[in-house]
Design an enzyme around this catalytic site. Structure first.
Site, PDB file in Angstrom:
ATOM      1  N   HIS A  70      -2.916  10.216  -0.432  1.00 48.70           N
ATOM      2  CA  HIS A  70      -3.074   8.874  -0.974  1.00 48.70           C
ATOM      3  C   HIS A  70      -3.188   8.915  -2.488  1.00 48.70           C
ATOM      4  O   HIS A  70      -2.556   8.154  -3.197  1.00 48.70           O
ATOM      5  CB  HIS A  70      -4.367   8.301  -0.396  1.00 48.70           C
ATOM      6  CG  HIS A  70      -4.243   6.899   0.038  1.00 48.70           C
ATOM      7  ND1 HIS A  70      -3.635   6.543   1.212  1.00 48.70           N
ATOM      8  CD2 HIS A  70      -4.631   5.748  -0.548  1.00 48.70           C
ATOM      9  CE1 HIS A  70      -3.671   5.245   1.337  1.00 48.70           C
ATOM     10  NE2 HIS A  70      -4.256   4.731   0.282  1.00 48.70           N
ATOM     11  N   ASP A  80       4.594 -14.432  11.684  1.00 48.09           N
ATOM     12  CA  ASP A  80       3.249 -14.924  11.405  1.00 48.09           C
ATOM     13  C   ASP A  80       2.267 -13.787  11.692  1.00 48.09           C
ATOM     14  O   ASP A  80       1.797 -13.627  12.815  1.00 48.09           O
ATOM     15  CB  ASP A  80       2.967 -16.142  12.290  1.00 48.09           C
ATOM     16  CG  ASP A  80       1.634 -16.799  11.961  1.00 48.09           C
ATOM     17  OD1 ASP A  80       0.749 -16.110  11.412  1.00 48.09           O
ATOM     18  OD2 ASP A  80       1.477 -17.994  12.266  1.00 48.09           O
ATOM     19  N   GLU A 136       0.830  -1.211   0.000  1.00 50.14           N
ATOM     20  CA  GLU A 136       0.000   0.000   0.000  1.00 50.14           C
ATOM     21  C   GLU A 136       0.863   1.259   0.000  1.00 50.14           C
ATOM     22  O   GLU A 136       1.714   1.427   0.880  1.00 50.14           O
ATOM     23  CB  GLU A 136      -0.906  -0.016   1.238  1.00 50.14           C
ATOM     24  CG  GLU A 136      -1.879   1.142   1.279  1.00 50.14           C
ATOM     25  CD  GLU A 136      -2.833   1.080   2.475  1.00 50.14           C
ATOM     26  OE1 GLU A 136      -2.944   0.019   3.117  1.00 50.14           O
ATOM     27  OE2 GLU A 136      -3.450   2.119   2.766  1.00 50.14           O
ATOM     28  N   LYS A 152      -7.198  -0.703  11.684  1.00 50.59           N
ATOM     29  CA  LYS A 152      -6.559  -1.090  10.407  1.00 50.59           C
ATOM     30  C   LYS A 152      -5.350  -0.185  10.165  1.00 50.59           C
ATOM     31  O   LYS A 152      -4.288  -0.645   9.717  1.00 50.59           O
ATOM     32  CB  LYS A 152      -7.566  -0.984   9.266  1.00 50.59           C
ATOM     33  CG  LYS A 152      -7.106  -1.611   7.949  1.00 50.59           C
ATOM     34  CD  LYS A 152      -6.230  -0.711   7.104  1.00 50.59           C
ATOM     35  CE  LYS A 152      -5.843  -1.381   5.791  1.00 50.59           C
ATOM     36  NZ  LYS A 152      -4.945  -0.533   4.970  1.00 50.59           N
TER      37      LYS A 152
HETATM   38  P1  NAD Z   1      10.011 -23.079  16.099  1.00 53.09           P
HETATM   39  O1  NAD Z   1       9.143 -24.254  15.941  1.00 53.09           O
HETATM   40  O2  NAD Z   1      11.047 -22.943  15.081  1.00 53.09           O
HETATM   41  O3  NAD Z   1      10.611 -23.157  17.560  1.00 53.09           O
HETATM   42  C1  NAD Z   1      11.564 -22.250  18.032  1.00 53.09           C
HETATM   43  C2  NAD Z   1      12.829 -23.040  18.279  1.00 53.09           C
HETATM   44  O4  NAD Z   1      13.860 -22.122  18.577  1.00 53.09           O
HETATM   45  C3  NAD Z   1      12.722 -23.988  19.440  1.00 53.09           C
HETATM   46  O5  NAD Z   1      13.220 -25.234  19.060  1.00 53.09           O
HETATM   47  C4  NAD Z   1      13.654 -23.394  20.508  1.00 53.09           C
HETATM   48  O6  NAD Z   1      14.254 -24.379  21.271  1.00 53.09           O
HETATM   49  C5  NAD Z   1      14.647 -22.659  19.639  1.00 53.09           C
HETATM   50  N1  NAD Z   1      15.328 -21.500  20.245  1.00 53.09           N
HETATM   51  C6  NAD Z   1      16.619 -21.156  19.990  1.00 53.09           C
HETATM   52  N2  NAD Z   1      16.951 -20.036  20.653  1.00 53.09           N
HETATM   53  C7  NAD Z   1      15.840 -19.640  21.320  1.00 53.09           C
HETATM   54  C8  NAD Z   1      15.561 -18.537  22.174  1.00 53.09           C
HETATM   55  N3  NAD Z   1      16.480 -17.593  22.456  1.00 53.09           N
HETATM   56  N4  NAD Z   1      14.327 -18.407  22.665  1.00 53.09           N
HETATM   57  C9  NAD Z   1      13.376 -19.315  22.368  1.00 53.09           C
HETATM   58  N5  NAD Z   1      13.580 -20.410  21.586  1.00 53.09           N
HETATM   59  C10 NAD Z   1      14.813 -20.577  21.068  1.00 53.09           C
HETATM   60  O7  NAD Z   1       9.167 -21.737  16.157  1.00 53.09           O
HETATM   61  P2  NAD Z   1       7.978 -21.343  17.127  1.00 53.09           P
HETATM   62  O8  NAD Z   1       8.288 -19.938  17.504  1.00 53.09           O
HETATM   63  O9  NAD Z   1       7.713 -22.313  18.228  1.00 53.09           O
HETATM   64  O10 NAD Z   1       6.692 -21.397  16.169  1.00 53.09           O
HETATM   65  C11 NAD Z   1       6.484 -20.396  15.216  1.00 53.09           C
HETATM   66  C12 NAD Z   1       5.911 -21.004  13.961  1.00 53.09           C
HETATM   67  O11 NAD Z   1       4.724 -21.707  14.250  1.00 53.09           O
HETATM   68  C13 NAD Z   1       5.548 -19.950  12.958  1.00 53.09           C
HETATM   69  O12 NAD Z   1       6.051 -20.334  11.691  1.00 53.09           O
HETATM   70  C14 NAD Z   1       4.012 -19.994  12.943  1.00 53.09           C
HETATM   71  O13 NAD Z   1       3.506 -19.592  11.688  1.00 53.09           O
HETATM   72  C15 NAD Z   1       3.751 -21.430  13.243  1.00 53.09           C
HETATM   73  N6  NAD Z   1       2.434 -21.816  13.750  1.00 53.09           N
HETATM   74  C16 NAD Z   1       1.509 -20.917  14.187  1.00 53.09           C
HETATM   75  C17 NAD Z   1       0.281 -21.357  14.674  1.00 53.09           C
HETATM   76  C18 NAD Z   1      -0.696 -20.335  15.212  1.00 53.09           C
HETATM   77  O14 NAD Z   1      -0.316 -19.183  15.413  1.00 53.09           O
HETATM   78  N7  NAD Z   1      -1.948 -20.699  15.475  1.00 53.09           N
HETATM   79  C19 NAD Z   1      -0.003 -22.719  14.726  1.00 53.09           C
HETATM   80  C20 NAD Z   1       0.968 -23.608  14.282  1.00 53.09           C
HETATM   81  C21 NAD Z   1       2.190 -23.173  13.819  1.00 53.09           C
END
Ligand code: NAD
Length: 428
Positions: A378, A281, A79, A265
């Site tokens: 805009h 996300d 945008e 928004k």
């Molecule tokens: P991830 O699965 O990659 O987990 C984070 C990893 O980073 C873990 O293994 C952790 O041990 C590691 N890590 C390393 N250094 C860290 C630190 N300093 N602090 C914390 N962890 C550390 O990612 P996530 O954040 O658990 O999940 C995010 C993903 O999940 C996004 O891609 C999202 O789109 C997706 N997701 C979202 C939903 C939802 O929002 N409803 C549902 C399912 C999946």
């Protein structure tokens, strides 16, 4: 590092890259990852049925001071006006201290649903008694997160339904987890799945859904700023009048959900642009933000503005589950570069920057609405895009855009007519 880069908008893309790289302490060559920063294989590994890689413009907003530290704010958005608006508003509040934030700990709540419970009161009491044991088990399931100073913090239960009903007695167990620098969805989902059987055993219920809640109302960011009259006003509109008009616009949003949603928004224009640039996300944040806006039962503005002496004070509070590890950041070099450009080393700093961008965009939108109306600025930008789409060469884009805006008819067909007229004028 100073985020004041006056005249950045007047430069070519190559010149901007040189200036931004120098300001951020990077090499110009490092910025190559801004052109996507995602290889074919990376893309194919991220989602299914990949055919290519979609592109959007990547920009930085300037002038931001957040908690006393300057930041270039990375923004990816389709945008027009949003980046300029954020930069202008950041300039307005900069001399009064910029943006100040309070970022709550990175607590995400996981939900374990239990159904077919015969006596929900007995089950709730058993879950309360067993909470320390369940918490210890959850912590044992996440040793690395606990070693980083995070991990599960609390196990609580709420009764949702009593029998009889299609699902019998229903209880939801909440597992609060400090996710440190991760967004945390996968972390929390995994924990919920692993803990669910033990929870169901305590409650004598059946395991239902096991997934995080995107209403991260414990993981909020509060950002405030002050915009003095001198910065709000201009030659056509005096500062005190702009101040009063913005405060009135804020009250309008507080009274009416139809206005509040558009107000929000505008906030999310800034927040989402930072989230997309940094590989977050944004659907999770969007869902959480709007649920948070409606938490009182009425949909309310996330940001409010109040007159305060010879200035305006703005406050934005919203949940922001963001991470600097995990998620898309594994694969996306462009998103990792955006974090470097912004000088982000913690998830809480990223949340502070995204929130500041949200409050800045809200201020700019309200200022425009309260003075010229939103369409003036805009349409000027939109007219340039339309002139380009009509095939105007680079040296005629401004002329065609000005003519479109002056005629109040910003359509590609109108741009073609203007182009023909200009060409006819130029031909001998
Ligand atoms: P991830 O699965 O990659 O987990 C984070 C990893 O980073 C873990 O293994 C952790 O041990 C590691 N890590 C390393 N250094 C860290 C630190 N300093 N602090 C914390 N962890 C550390 O990612 P996530 O954040 O658990 O999940 C995010 C993903 O999940 C996004 O891609 C999202 O789109 C997706 N997701 C979202 C939903 C939802 O929002 N409803 C549902 C399912 C999946």
């Amino acid at each position: 590092m100073s985020s004041r880069l006056p005249g950045l908008y007047t430069l070519t893309v190559a010149e901007r890259r040189r200036q931004v790289a120098a300001a951020a302490g990077l090499e110009v060559a490092d910025l190559a990852d801004l052109d996507g920063g995602l290889g074919d294989d990376d893309a194919a590994g991220m989602i299914e049925n990949v055919l290519g890689r979609h592109a959007l413009p990547f920009a930085v907003a300037t002038n931001f001071t957040i908690d006393g530290v300057d930041a270039l704010v990375p923004m990816v958005i389709e945008e027009p006006s949003v980046v300029a608006a954020a930069s202008n508003a950041a300039r307005m509040v900069r001399d009064a201290g910029g943006f100040t934030t309070e970022v709550a700990p990175a607590i995400v709540t996981g939900q374990i649903q239990l159904t077919q419970i015969a006596d929900v009161d007995v089950a709730a009491a058993a879950l309360a008694d067993a909470a320390p044991m369940l918490l210890a088990r959850a912590r044992a399931l996440s040793p690395r997160l606990c070693a980083r100073g995070g991990g599960p913090l609390a196990v609580t239960a709420r009764v949702l339904a009593r029998p009889p009903g299609p699902d019998g007695g229903v209880i939801v167990v909440h597992l609060d987890v400090d996710c440190r620098d991760a967004m945390g969805a996968n972390l929390v989902n995994t924990l919920c799945e692993r803990l669910a059987e033990a929870v169901a055993h305590v409650a004598s219920g059946r395991v239902g859904l096991r997934i995080l809640s995107n209403l991260s109302d414990r993981r909020t960011v509060r950002v405030t700023c002050r915009a003095p009259d001198a910065a709000l006003g201009d030659s056509r509109c005096p500062g005190p009048a702009v101040r009063a008009a913005i405060a009135a616009a804020s009250r309008f949003a507080e009274l009416d959900p139809y206005r509040a949603v558009t107000h929000n928004k505008g906030v999310m224009n800034g927040v989402d642009a930072v989230l997309v640039a940094t590989g977050q996300d944004w659907r999770a944040v969007e869902a959480g933000a709007h649920a948070f806006a409606a938490r009182s039962g009425a949909y309310r503005p996330l940001a409010v503005w109040r007159e305060d002496g010879d200035g305006l004070v703005g406050e934005l509070v919203l949940p922001l589950a963001v991470g600097i590890v995990g998620g898309a950041l594994h694969a996306h070099r462009g998103a990792r570069l955006a974090l470097r450009l912004a000088g982000v080393a913690t998830a809480s700093r990223l949340a502070a920057i995204a929130a500041a961008a949200g409050l800045a965009c809200n201020l700019a939108a309200l200022r425009a609405l309260a003075t010229d109306g939103i369409q003036r600025g805009h349409m000027a930008l939109h007219a340039r895009a339309v002139a380009r789409a009509a095939g105007a060469p680079a040296d005629l884009i401004d002329e065609v855009a000005d003519a479109l805006a002056a005629a109040g008819d910003v359509r590609v067909e109108a741009a073609r007519v203007i182009l023909q007229e200009l060409s006819a004028k130029d031909s001998p």
